[in-house]
Motif scaffolding. Structure first.
Motif, PDB file in Angstrom:
ATOM      1  N   VAL A  79      78.103   3.201 -11.439  1.00 30.55           N
ATOM      2  CA  VAL A  79      77.982   1.681 -11.500  1.00 30.55           C
ATOM      3  C   VAL A  79      78.432   1.221 -10.182  1.00 30.55           C
ATOM      4  CG1 VAL A  79      79.026  -0.476 -12.330  1.00 30.55           C
ATOM      5  CG2 VAL A  79      78.311   1.369 -13.978  1.00 30.55           C
ATOM      6  N   ILE A  80      79.481   1.561  -9.591  1.00 32.57           N
ATOM      7  CA  ILE A  80      79.950   1.286  -8.375  1.00 32.57           C
ATOM      8  C   ILE A  80      78.970   1.622  -7.147  1.00 32.57           C
ATOM      9  CG2 ILE A  80      81.847   1.598  -6.607  1.00 32.57           C
ATOM     10  CD1 ILE A  80      83.590   1.931  -9.162  1.00 32.57           C
ATOM     11  N   ARG A  81      78.369   2.564  -7.408  1.00 36.94           N
ATOM     12  CA  ARG A  81      77.348   3.111  -6.423  1.00 36.94           C
ATOM     13  C   ARG A  81      76.111   2.257  -6.234  1.00 36.94           C
ATOM     14  NH1 ARG A  81      77.427   8.880  -6.983  1.00 36.94           N
ATOM     15  NH2 ARG A  81      78.898   9.068  -5.220  1.00 36.94           N
ATOM     16  N   SER A  82      75.830   1.703  -7.560  1.00 29.71           N
ATOM     17  CA  SER A  82      74.656   0.963  -7.628  1.00 29.71           C
ATOM     18  C   SER A  82      74.968  -0.382  -6.802  1.00 29.71           C
ATOM     19  CB  SER A  82      74.202   0.800  -9.006  1.00 29.71           C
ATOM     20  OG  SER A  82      75.047   0.071  -9.738  1.00 29.71           O
ATOM     21  N   TRP A  83      76.253  -0.829  -7.106  1.00 32.18           N
ATOM     22  CA  TRP A  83      76.543  -2.238  -6.403  1.00 32.18           C
ATOM     23  C   TRP A  83      76.564  -2.112  -4.859  1.00 32.18           C
ATOM     24  CZ3 TRP A  83      81.724  -2.912  -9.773  1.00 32.18           C
ATOM     25  CH2 TRP A  83      81.220  -3.419 -11.027  1.00 32.18           C
ATOM     26  N   ALA A  84      76.867  -0.720  -4.670  1.00 26.93           N
ATOM     27  CA  ALA A  84      76.981  -0.651  -3.115  1.00 26.93           C
ATOM     28  C   ALA A  84      75.741  -0.561  -2.569  1.00 26.93           C
ATOM     29  CB  ALA A  84      77.885   0.639  -2.653  1.00 26.93           C
ATOM     30  N   LYS A  85      74.709   0.007  -3.285  1.00 23.75           N
ATOM     31  CA  LYS A  85      73.299   0.131  -2.990  1.00 23.75           C
ATOM     32  C   LYS A  85      72.805  -1.177  -2.904  1.00 23.75           C
ATOM     33  CE  LYS A  85      71.232   4.644  -3.152  1.00 23.75           C
ATOM     34  NZ  LYS A  85      71.685   5.424  -3.944  1.00 23.75           N
ATOM     35  N   ALA A  86      73.090  -1.980  -3.568  1.00 28.44           N
ATOM     36  CA  ALA A  86      72.395  -3.329  -3.916  1.00 28.44           C
ATOM     37  C   ALA A  86      73.039  -4.375  -2.903  1.00 28.44           C
ATOM     38  CB  ALA A  86      72.714  -4.122  -5.293  1.00 28.44           C
ATOM     39  N   GLY A  87      73.940  -3.677  -2.070  1.00 24.81           N
ATOM     40  CA  GLY A  87      74.674  -4.686  -1.086  1.00 24.81           C
ATOM     41  C   GLY A  87      75.708  -5.725  -1.487  1.00 24.81           C
ATOM     42  N   LYS A  88      75.780  -5.438  -2.867  1.00 23.59           N
ATOM     43  CA  LYS A  88      77.095  -6.228  -3.290  1.00 23.59           C
ATOM     44  C   LYS A  88      78.362  -6.153  -3.006  1.00 23.59           C
ATOM     45  CE  LYS A  88      74.465  -7.174  -7.754  1.00 23.59           C
ATOM     46  NZ  LYS A  88      74.184  -6.992  -8.967  1.00 23.59           N
ATOM     47  N   ILE A  89      78.603  -4.783  -2.648  1.00 20.68           N
ATOM     48  CA  ILE A  89      79.800  -4.614  -2.206  1.00 20.68           C
ATOM     49  C   ILE A  89      79.691  -3.614  -0.743  1.00 20.68           C
ATOM     50  CG2 ILE A  89      81.241  -4.738  -4.138  1.00 20.68           C
ATOM     51  CD1 ILE A  89      81.250  -1.563  -4.317  1.00 20.68           C
ATOM     52  N   VAL A  90      80.503  -3.258   0.009  1.00 27.21           N
ATOM     53  CA  VAL A  90      80.695  -2.438   1.149  1.00 27.21           C
ATOM     54  C   VAL A  90      80.179  -0.988   0.543  1.00 27.21           C
ATOM     55  CG1 VAL A  90      82.622  -1.616   1.501  1.00 27.21           C
ATOM     56  CG2 VAL A  90      81.365  -2.095   3.314  1.00 27.21           C
ATOM     57  N   LYS A  91      79.468  -0.244   1.587  1.00 22.46           N
ATOM     58  CA  LYS A  91      79.275   1.157   1.057  1.00 22.46           C
ATOM     59  C   LYS A  91      80.302   1.739   0.901  1.00 22.46           C
ATOM     60  CE  LYS A  91      74.411   2.529   1.523  1.00 22.46           C
ATOM     61  NZ  LYS A  91      73.549   1.113   1.887  1.00 22.46           N
ATOM     62  N   CYS A  92      80.688   2.672  -0.072  1.00 17.88           N
ATOM     63  CA  CYS A  92      82.089   3.695  -0.039  1.00 17.88           C
ATOM     64  C   CYS A  92      82.010   4.652  -1.222  1.00 17.88           C
ATOM     65  CB  CYS A  92      83.087   2.715  -0.388  1.00 17.88           C
ATOM     66  SG  CYS A  92      83.231   1.870  -1.854  1.00 17.88           S
ATOM     67  N   ASP A  93      82.602   5.555  -0.877  1.00 18.09           N
ATOM     68  CA  ASP A  93      82.609   6.605  -1.883  1.00 18.09           C
ATOM     69  C   ASP A  93      83.374   6.128  -3.360  1.00 18.09           C
ATOM     70  OD1 ASP A  93      83.247  10.015  -2.096  1.00 18.09           O
ATOM     71  OD2 ASP A  93      83.982   8.789  -3.702  1.00 18.09           O
ATOM     72  N   PRO A  94      82.729   5.952  -4.371  1.00 21.04           N
ATOM     73  CA  PRO A  94      83.303   5.445  -5.785  1.00 21.04           C
ATOM     74  C   PRO A  94      84.328   6.051  -6.275  1.00 21.04           C
ATOM     75  CG  PRO A  94      80.971   6.313  -6.000  1.00 21.04           C
ATOM     76  CD  PRO A  94      81.127   6.443  -4.535  1.00 21.04           C
ATOM     77  N   TYR A  95      84.314   7.326  -6.203  1.00 22.18           N
ATOM     78  CA  TYR A  95      85.429   8.387  -6.754  1.00 22.18           C
ATOM     79  C   TYR A  95      86.683   7.986  -6.087  1.00 22.18           C
ATOM     80  CZ  TYR A  95      81.662  10.882  -9.217  1.00 22.18           C
ATOM     81  OH  TYR A  95      80.709  11.106 -10.030  1.00 22.18           O
ATOM     82  N   HIS A  96      86.683   7.925  -4.684  1.00 18.89           N
ATOM     83  CA  HIS A  96      87.925   7.848  -4.003  1.00 18.89           C
ATOM     84  C   HIS A  96      88.343   6.301  -4.131  1.00 18.89           C
ATOM     85  CE1 HIS A  96      88.162  11.821  -2.041  1.00 18.89           C
ATOM     86  NE2 HIS A  96      86.916  11.636  -1.982  1.00 18.89           N
ATOM     87  N   LEU A  97      87.532   5.397  -4.462  1.00 19.24           N
ATOM     88  CA  LEU A  97      87.593   3.830  -4.701  1.00 19.24           C
ATOM     89  C   LEU A  97      88.433   3.974  -6.139  1.00 19.24           C
ATOM     90  CD1 LEU A  97      87.886   1.135  -4.747  1.00 19.24           C
ATOM     91  CD2 LEU A  97      85.668   0.881  -5.441  1.00 19.24           C
ATOM     92  N   ILE A  98      88.245   4.662  -7.127  1.00 16.44           N
ATOM     93  CA  ILE A  98      88.745   4.719  -8.405  1.00 16.44           C
ATOM     94  C   ILE A  98      90.006   5.512  -8.136  1.00 16.44           C
ATOM     95  CG2 ILE A  98      88.659   5.752 -10.733  1.00 16.44           C
ATOM     96  CD1 ILE A  98      85.555   5.253 -10.672  1.00 16.44           C
ATOM     97  N   PHE A  99      90.294   6.588  -7.278  1.00 16.17           N
ATOM     98  CA  PHE A  99      91.309   7.235  -7.228  1.00 16.17           C
ATOM     99  C   PHE A  99      92.533   6.091  -6.604  1.00 16.17           C
ATOM    100  CE2 PHE A  99      89.085  11.632  -6.776  1.00 16.17           C
ATOM    101  CZ  PHE A  99      89.240  11.611  -8.128  1.00 16.17           C
ATOM    102  N   SER A 100      91.757   5.419  -5.735  1.00 17.33           N
ATOM    103  CA  SER A 100      93.163   4.607  -4.992  1.00 17.33           C
ATOM    104  C   SER A 100      93.512   3.580  -5.749  1.00 17.33           C
ATOM    105  CB  SER A 100      92.218   3.992  -3.714  1.00 17.33           C
ATOM    106  OG  SER A 100      91.203   3.315  -4.030  1.00 17.33           O
ATOM    107  N   ILE A 101      92.478   3.004  -6.794  1.00 17.09           N
ATOM    108  CA  ILE A 101      93.129   2.129  -7.733  1.00 17.09           C
ATOM    109  C   ILE A 101      94.044   2.555  -8.659  1.00 17.09           C
ATOM    110  CG2 ILE A 101      92.332   0.415  -9.472  1.00 17.09           C
ATOM    111  CD1 ILE A 101      89.909  -0.196  -8.044  1.00 17.09           C
ATOM    112  N   TRP A 102      93.543   3.901  -9.171  1.00 12.97           N
ATOM    113  CA  TRP A 102      94.637   4.331 -10.029  1.00 12.97           C
ATOM    114  C   TRP A 102      96.042   4.665  -9.269  1.00 12.97           C
ATOM    115  CZ3 TRP A 102      91.597   9.358 -12.171  1.00 12.97           C
ATOM    116  CH2 TRP A 102      90.555   8.940 -12.888  1.00 12.97           C
ATOM    117  N   SER A 103      96.000   5.115  -8.116  1.00 12.82           N
ATOM    118  CA  SER A 103      97.195   5.488  -7.552  1.00 12.82           C
ATOM    119  C   SER A 103      98.040   4.500  -7.315  1.00 12.82           C
ATOM    120  CB  SER A 103      97.103   6.424  -6.257  1.00 12.82           C
ATOM    121  OG  SER A 103      96.162   5.766  -5.386  1.00 12.82           O
TER     122      SER A 103
END
Lengths: 218, 218
Positions: free
Chosen positions: B144-168
């Motif tokens: 889902v996050i990757r599709s948002w990035a592809k659509a230009g809705k958020i900046v391009k970034c690694d979705p897994y590391h984004l989730i890890f960073s919110i968890w941590s």
DNA sequence: TGTAATGTTTACCAGTCGGTCAAATTATCC
DNA sequence: GGATAATTTGACCGACTGGTAAACATTACA
């Protein structure tokens, strides 16, 4: 008549140096996985390749071993934060701090887990260190960050929570390594994973903290 | 002749419901602080206010107690990520996810520490859950996050590391509570601290992930 | 109310825990 | 090489560990 304990001697012999090193190395292995309560002297003795009484000849108690380990590791562990430079450029300082913390998570995961275990279990053995040296260092660096924010060099934010977020995101890769690996799958491990994490975190913190040009700070 | 164990009965009696509840509550208290190896049945029995054999009447082994606890807590624990909605607005979804995770860290710190202890010690009891249900859920949301990035809705970034960073970052406030408190001092605890953390993290992630207007995505 | 099923407790077990002791072994230094 | 100090070990200790057996108490239900 032997001197009661190695600790009592004035000068440390070569053997003492070597064995204590050997023991602390093994202790790090064991404590970092199981925490203080969950670890046993027998385990450490086996990893260290010596008998339990021999190990207890160098460290009187399990507590003494744990304390020696904490003391030795704590200084190194705070090095990256200490290197944080008030005179430097905010963006590169933060970027550098993240990278150094991430490198430590990669190169010294046992040290990270040792602290994580300890803090998680209520920090019964390092409370003083947390409230003393650690707090002082963080206070000092928080003041630096706050001055940067005041000067408009970075966006206004709570410096303490910024430091917490850098700690947590970077140490996550050491402390929760099993989970990270389980989620990412076998695909990329080691250096690739490290670079991905570094890229993401630098992007997150640098963009998240820079002053937006379309909303000038002044 | 008594049926060997409560678990064998078809219907659970009122007493069984109550006692098992009582035991798991006490087990959460103990396991979340000391981890599996570091906890003892006697400790749990004392907290639960019943004798050890009585406790072992409801759960045959220490492992069984731990497993029951993990199973019960895991589902709830993943709820915030499950609520992450592909159809929603990226910014408010991420903001909402952070807030929900932070609320859980505040309201269920023991549950957070239970998992932290377990993962930290190599996840010997929950490896399957990590590689199975957890990974699948994360894969789904990462897409889902990757599709948002592809659509230009958020900046391009690694979705897994984004989730890890919110968890941590969010779980940090539960798992490393002692450290956070030691560094922040007595000053503000409880609700004030929570709001500060929430404000900082939302700012960090929203600004850090939004597409910069002076560097258009397209 | 009686009785069978469920629930609780005391006493106990074998294995492990942190730690001690005295004897045996090894290193050091004259 | 021998005396002396430093190191290492096996045997052992009492406290605690996870778990059991069986007697005892309570509950549910006909």
């Amino acid at each position: 008549m032997a001197i009661p304990r190695a600790a009592k001697t004035q000068r440390r012999t070569r053997i003492q140096e070597e064995k204590e090193e050997q023991i602390l190395e093994a202790a790090l292995d064991v404590f970092s996985v199981s925490g203080f309560r969950g670890s046993t002297i027998d385990q450490i003795a086996e990893v260290a390749g010596m008998s339990k009484p021999n190990l207890l000849y160098y460290f009187r108690t399990k507590e003494a071993m744990h304390r020696a380990l904490i003391d030795r590791v704590l200084f190194t562990w705070l090095e990256p934060l200490r290197a944080f430079n008030a005179q430097g450029n905010p963006e590169s300082e933060i970027r550098g701090y993240i990278r150094r913390k991430l490198e430590m998570a990669r190169d010294f995961p046992r040290e990270s887990r040792l602290f994580a275990n300890e803090v998680l279990q209520g920090a019964p053995h390092i409370e003083d260190e947390l409230k003393g040296p650690l707090k002082e260092l963080v206070d000092e660096k928080a003041a630096v960050i706050r001055s940067w924010a005041k000067a408009g060099k970075i966006v206004k934010c709570d410096p303490y929570h910024l430091i917490f977020s850098i700690w947590s995101t970077t140490q996550h890769y050491a402390d929760f390594d099993v989970q990270v690996r389980a989620v990412l799958g076998q695909g990329q491990s080691g250096e690739g994973r490290f670079e991905d994490a570094a890229r993401f975190l630098e992007q997150l913190f640098v963009d998240g903290l820079s002053v937006r040009t379309n909303q000038p700070a002044s």
